[in-house]
Design a protein around this motif. Structure first.
Motif, PDB file in Angstrom:
ATOM      1  N   SER A  12      35.934  52.479  56.083  1.00 27.72           N
ATOM      2  CA  SER A  12      34.699  52.750  55.663  1.00 27.72           C
ATOM      3  C   SER A  12      34.932  52.184  54.346  1.00 27.72           C
ATOM      4  CB  SER A  12      33.761  53.514  55.755  1.00 27.72           C
ATOM      5  OG  SER A  12      34.616  54.449  55.111  1.00 27.72           O
ATOM      6  N   ASP A  13      33.424  51.537  53.819  1.00 25.92           N
ATOM      7  CA  ASP A  13      32.970  50.881  52.570  1.00 25.92           C
ATOM      8  C   ASP A  13      32.542  52.420  51.906  1.00 25.92           C
ATOM      9  OD1 ASP A  13      34.008  48.584  53.204  1.00 25.92           O
ATOM     10  OD2 ASP A  13      31.804  47.542  53.764  1.00 25.92           O
ATOM     11  N   GLU A  14      32.909  52.821  52.037  1.00 25.01           N
ATOM     12  CA  GLU A  14      32.663  54.648  51.543  1.00 25.01           C
ATOM     13  C   GLU A  14      33.801  55.546  50.519  1.00 25.01           C
ATOM     14  OE1 GLU A  14      29.737  54.456  50.091  1.00 25.01           O
ATOM     15  OE2 GLU A  14      28.535  53.024  51.162  1.00 25.01           O
ATOM     16  N   GLU A  15      33.060  56.282  49.464  1.00 27.94           N
ATOM     17  CA  GLU A  15      34.514  56.960  49.629  1.00 27.94           C
ATOM     18  C   GLU A  15      34.611  58.770  50.236  1.00 27.94           C
ATOM     19  OE1 GLU A  15      36.803  59.349  46.066  1.00 27.94           O
ATOM     20  OE2 GLU A  15      34.663  58.218  45.434  1.00 27.94           O
ATOM     21  N   VAL A  16      35.542  59.205  51.097  1.00 29.31           N
ATOM     22  CA  VAL A  16      34.828  60.195  52.390  1.00 29.31           C
ATOM     23  C   VAL A  16      35.761  61.023  51.658  1.00 29.31           C
ATOM     24  CG1 VAL A  16      33.974  59.192  54.122  1.00 29.31           C
ATOM     25  CG2 VAL A  16      36.390  59.575  54.038  1.00 29.31           C
ATOM     26  N   VAL A  17      34.761  62.175  51.893  1.00 31.72           N
ATOM     27  CA  VAL A  17      36.188  64.145  51.798  1.00 31.72           C
ATOM     28  C   VAL A  17      35.947  64.294  52.773  1.00 31.72           C
ATOM     29  CG1 VAL A  17      35.769  65.384  50.304  1.00 31.72           C
ATOM     30  CG2 VAL A  17      34.791  64.051  49.549  1.00 31.72           C
ATOM     31  N   PHE A  67      32.669  63.504  55.181  1.00 32.25           N
ATOM     32  CA  PHE A  67      31.386  63.939  54.119  1.00 32.25           C
ATOM     33  C   PHE A  67      31.232  62.015  53.357  1.00 32.25           C
ATOM     34  CE2 PHE A  67      31.751  67.646  56.305  1.00 32.25           C
ATOM     35  CZ  PHE A  67      30.172  68.393  56.660  1.00 32.25           C
ATOM     36  N   ASN A  68      30.387  61.130  53.507  1.00 33.65           N
ATOM     37  CA  ASN A  68      30.819  60.679  51.843  1.00 33.65           C
ATOM     38  C   ASN A  68      30.677  61.427  50.333  1.00 33.65           C
ATOM     39  OD1 ASN A  68      30.715  58.279  53.962  1.00 33.65           O
ATOM     40  ND2 ASN A  68      28.512  58.326  53.446  1.00 33.65           N
ATOM     41  N   ARG A  69      31.604  61.017  49.759  1.00 28.84           N
ATOM     42  CA  ARG A  69      31.521  61.605  48.662  1.00 28.84           C
ATOM     43  C   ARG A  69      30.052  61.705  47.842  1.00 28.84           C
ATOM     44  NH1 ARG A  69      35.588  61.979  43.683  1.00 28.84           N
ATOM     45  NH2 ARG A  69      34.746  62.716  41.895  1.00 28.84           N
ATOM     46  N   VAL A  70      29.368  60.660  47.922  1.00 26.83           N
ATOM     47  CA  VAL A  70      27.849  60.261  47.505  1.00 26.83           C
ATOM     48  C   VAL A  70      27.234  61.242  47.839  1.00 26.83           C
ATOM     49  CG1 VAL A  70      27.021  58.451  48.709  1.00 26.83           C
ATOM     50  CG2 VAL A  70      26.819  58.488  45.978  1.00 26.83           C
ATOM     51  N   ASP A  71      26.749  61.671  48.714  1.00 24.43           N
ATOM     52  CA  ASP A  71      26.364  62.327  49.872  1.00 24.43           C
ATOM     53  C   ASP A  71      26.242  63.700  48.642  1.00 24.43           C
ATOM     54  OD1 ASP A  71      25.306  60.634  50.680  1.00 24.43           O
ATOM     55  OD2 ASP A  71      26.377  61.024  52.867  1.00 24.43           O
ATOM     56  N   LEU A  72      28.035  64.700  48.867  1.00 19.51           N
ATOM     57  CA  LEU A  72      27.978  65.591  48.481  1.00 19.51           C
ATOM     58  C   LEU A  72      27.584  65.948  46.809  1.00 19.51           C
ATOM     59  CD1 LEU A  72      31.515  65.539  49.934  1.00 19.51           C
ATOM     60  CD2 LEU A  72      29.594  67.700  50.629  1.00 19.51           C
TER      61      LEU A  72
END
Length: 142
Positions: A31-36, A98-103
């Motif tokens: 994906s184009d998002e950093e995930v955790v 989860f997207n890191r930005v959400d966390l």
């Protein structure tokens, strides 16, 4: 002198034993998002937000959280996760992404309300052997 040699032998023994295992468990983030990634013995979809949101963690746990993040379009070896898979009840491992930005940006209340899980893998030992210990996010089915 004997004490120094003994300590050197012990240090070499531990270094060889601790670094000899090759960690095979890999999560690929396409994906184009950093995930955790998080693992658990039960589904994250059944109210596990307290295990995930950083407000519930100590400073030490937060640094562990940072080690679980997978940058966009990259992969990460998840050390020890294959061991967890073999130890969990019914050898089932739930992996929530989860997207890191959400966390980083959602309050605990927002997180509990919206619960922004991006994907959950439910795998057993044989699943991981079949896919050569590699999970790809997002999966082709999405």
């Amino acid at each position: 002198m004997k004490r120094t040699i003994l300590l050197l032998i012990i240090a070499v023994y531990f270094f060889v034993n601790c670094t000899s295992k090759t960690w095979r468990f890999v999560i690929v983030n396409k994906s184009d998002e950093e995930v955790v990634a998080f693992h658990n013995s039960t589904s994250f979809l059944k109210d596990s937000m307290d295990l995930v949101h950083p407000d519930k963690w100590s400073r030490r746990d937060y640094s562990d959280f940072l080690r679980r993040s997978i940058p966009p379009n990259s992969s990460k070896r998840m050390e020890y996760w294959e061991d967890f898979l073999q130890e969990w009840p019914n050898d089932t491992l739930f992996i929530g992404l989860f997207n890191r930005v959400d966390l980083d940006t959602m309050t605990l209340f927002e997180f509990k309300t919206k619960y922004p899980i991006k994907h959950e893998f439910k795998v057993i030992l044989q699943d991981m052997i079949n896919c050569d210990w590699t999970l790809v996010y997002p999966p082709d089915e999405l």
